[in-house]
Motif scaffolding. Structure first.
Motif, PDB file in Angstrom:
ATOM      1  N   THR A  93      16.895   7.657  -2.843  1.00  0.00           N
ATOM      2  CA  THR A  93      16.019   7.453  -1.593  1.00  0.00           C
ATOM      3  C   THR A  93      14.898   8.740  -1.483  1.00  0.00           C
ATOM      4  OG1 THR A  93      18.036   6.398  -0.509  1.00  0.00           O
ATOM      5  CG2 THR A  93      16.235   7.768   0.643  1.00  0.00           C
ATOM      6  N   LEU A  96      12.008   7.816  -3.995  1.00  0.00           N
ATOM      7  CA  LEU A  96      11.178   6.583  -3.381  1.00  0.00           C
ATOM      8  C   LEU A  96      10.297   7.211  -2.219  1.00  0.00           C
ATOM      9  CD1 LEU A  96      13.641   3.543  -3.302  1.00  0.00           C
ATOM     10  CD2 LEU A  96      11.926   3.953  -5.062  1.00  0.00           C
ATOM     11  N   ILE A  97      10.820   8.024  -1.412  1.00  0.00           N
ATOM     12  CA  ILE A  97       9.997   8.768  -0.371  1.00  0.00           C
ATOM     13  C   ILE A  97       9.140   9.606  -1.089  1.00  0.00           C
ATOM     14  CG2 ILE A  97      10.136  10.397   1.335  1.00  0.00           C
ATOM     15  CD1 ILE A  97      13.054   9.236   2.190  1.00  0.00           C
ATOM     16  N   LYS A 100       6.103   7.753  -2.652  1.00  0.00           N
ATOM     17  CA  LYS A 100       5.141   7.079  -1.684  1.00  0.00           C
ATOM     18  C   LYS A 100       4.428   8.115  -0.665  1.00  0.00           C
ATOM     19  CE  LYS A 100       8.434   3.155  -0.912  1.00  0.00           C
ATOM     20  NZ  LYS A 100       9.326   2.491  -0.201  1.00  0.00           N
ATOM     21  N   ILE A 155       1.165   2.575   1.794  1.00  0.00           N
ATOM     22  CA  ILE A 155       2.311   2.611   2.611  1.00  0.00           C
ATOM     23  C   ILE A 155       2.946   1.206   2.714  1.00  0.00           C
ATOM     24  CG2 ILE A 155       4.161   3.554   4.349  1.00  0.00           C
ATOM     25  CD1 ILE A 155       3.298   5.508   2.030  1.00  0.00           C
ATOM     26  N   ILE A 156       2.075   0.671   3.512  1.00  0.00           N
ATOM     27  CA  ILE A 156       2.547  -0.939   3.928  1.00  0.00           C
ATOM     28  C   ILE A 156       2.827  -1.770   2.771  1.00  0.00           C
ATOM     29  CG2 ILE A 156       1.743  -3.021   5.172  1.00  0.00           C
ATOM     30  CD1 ILE A 156       0.305  -1.288   7.069  1.00  0.00           C
ATOM     31  N   SER A 158       3.699  -0.982  -0.344  1.00  0.00           N
ATOM     32  CA  SER A 158       5.032  -0.463  -0.851  1.00  0.00           C
ATOM     33  C   SER A 158       6.126  -0.875  -0.294  1.00  0.00           C
ATOM     34  CB  SER A 158       4.934   1.055  -1.108  1.00  0.00           C
ATOM     35  OG  SER A 158       4.661   1.746  -0.049  1.00  0.00           O
ATOM     36  N   LEU A 159       6.212  -0.650   1.176  1.00  0.00           N
ATOM     37  CA  LEU A 159       7.118  -1.106   1.880  1.00  0.00           C
ATOM     38  C   LEU A 159       7.613  -2.508   1.949  1.00  0.00           C
ATOM     39  CD1 LEU A 159       6.650   1.150   5.350  1.00  0.00           C
ATOM     40  CD2 LEU A 159       8.540   1.526   3.429  1.00  0.00           C
ATOM     41  N   ALA A 160       6.597  -3.239   1.480  1.00  0.00           N
ATOM     42  CA  ALA A 160       6.819  -4.647   1.470  1.00  0.00           C
ATOM     43  C   ALA A 160       7.398  -5.134   0.039  1.00  0.00           C
ATOM     44  CB  ALA A 160       5.510  -5.409   1.650  1.00  0.00           C
ATOM     45  N   PRO A 162      10.221  -3.548  -2.024  1.00  0.00           N
ATOM     46  CA  PRO A 162      11.452  -2.514  -2.460  1.00  0.00           C
ATOM     47  C   PRO A 162      11.740  -2.406  -3.693  1.00  0.00           C
ATOM     48  CG  PRO A 162      12.228  -4.345  -1.069  1.00  0.00           C
ATOM     49  CD  PRO A 162      10.807  -4.405  -1.023  1.00  0.00           C
ATOM     50  N   GLN A 192       4.247  -5.774  -8.859  1.00  0.00           N
ATOM     51  CA  GLN A 192       4.246  -4.093  -8.186  1.00  0.00           C
ATOM     52  C   GLN A 192       3.401  -3.634  -8.747  1.00  0.00           C
ATOM     53  OE1 GLN A 192       7.037  -5.551  -8.580  1.00  0.00           O
ATOM     54  NE2 GLN A 192       8.535  -4.894  -7.223  1.00  0.00           N
TER      55      GLN A 192
END
Length: 310
Positions: A93, A96-97, A100, A155-156, A158-160, A162, A192
């Protein structure tokens, strides 16, 4: 996926497994980080406290200093801890944070450097309209736009999409850089990779092209000025040009490459990618305050300010 185990943490290999090498690297990166923090904080304080620097160019420079502080603070403290540790891990986690947020800040710096080029274009090519076109509310809108646009662009998407990370959970890097993280994915990463290439095109190549166009007009206008005024016009641009070349050059080497080469690489190519990231994540944030301090006459004049408060 059925035959693979999901990783719960990621091992960062860093620069070397030799403890002596890491001990030698620690003071170097520690001093770089201290210089980066002190330099960016100092130039921010000088701009805020010195009335003659309350102009749009230095407003954007304060924003750049904040971005550089965030950029270096996301990677160097963790690197310093890992240099003196044998257990160089980070949770999935957290990894990944980290990548991003680094992407967001890097994209924001690209947009901000483009806005700064636009500011120089208006100041030199349209000086009589500068105070109208670069009003303070416009400057605030432009600064906010750099963050909002970068968030939507980075960000958007990359969030779409996972990522599921599997073993072996080792990254040949000192931080969770996005291309390195993709190599640990359990799934096919073709989509990706394509999205990252598109993000790199929008966040890197397009701003760089806009900056080039701006300076074509700037140089054309400066050449029409009498020789007495040329040096002053160029002096306001040399700092920005230097920062653009350093940051965009290293970033493009990493993110603008063929899709199949970005993830499937040999160790030598991965090491080159790692050292390139040192340049734009560690070195450039440290040098930016020094570059702007040495090349801008207004900042040089604030030496009197330092004398008064020393």
């Amino acid at each position: 996926m059925n035959n693979k185990t999901l990783a719960t943490e990621v091992i960062l290999l860093g620069f070397s497994d030799d403890i002596k090498t890491n001990i030698c690297l620690f003071p170097i990166f520690f001093l770089i980080y201290i210089f980066c923090v002190v330099g960016n904080c100092l130039i921010t304080c000088v701009i805020i406290l010195h009335p003659s620097l309350h102009i749009p160019m230095y407003f954007f420079l304060v924003n750049l200093s904040f971005i550089d502080l965030c950029y270096s603070s996301l990677s160097i403290p963790k690197l310093l801890v890992d240099l003196l540790s044998t257990h160089r891990t980070i949770s999935v986690t957290g990894c990944l944070i980290q990548f991003k947020v680094i992407l967001l800040i890097g994209a924001t710096e690209c947009q901000l450097l483009t806005v700064m080029a636009y500011d120089r274009y208006i100041a030199i090519c349209h000086p009589f309209h500068y105070h109208v076109l670069m009003r303070w509310n416009v400057c605030c809108y432009l600064a906010a736009f750099t963050w909002i646009f970068s968030f939507v662009n980075v960000i958007i998407p990359s969030l779409a999409m996972p990522l599921n990370l599997c073993y072996p959970n080792r990254i040949n890097h000192f931080m969770c850089e996005v291309l390195s993280v993709l190599r640990l994915s359990c799934d096919d990463t073709s989509l990706q990779e394509f999205v990252i290439f598109c993000m790199g095109f929008i966040a890197l190549l397009l701003p760089f092209m806009l900056i080039l166009v701006s300076y074509i007009f700037i140089i054309s206008s400066v050449l029409k000025i009498q020789s007495a005024g040329r040096s002053k016009a160029f002096s306001t641009c040399t700092s920005h040009i230097t920062v653009v070349v350093m940051f965009f050059g290293a970033s493009m080497m990493t993110y603008l490459r063929p899709l199949t080469d970005s993830v499937n690489q040999d160790n030598e190519s991965i090491n080159r990618e790692k050292y390139a990231s040192v340049f734009y994540v560690v070195v450039t944030p440290m040098l930016n305050p020094l570059i702007y301090s040495l090349n801008n006459r207004e900042v040089k004049r604030t030496k009197v300010f330092f004398t008064r408060f020393s």
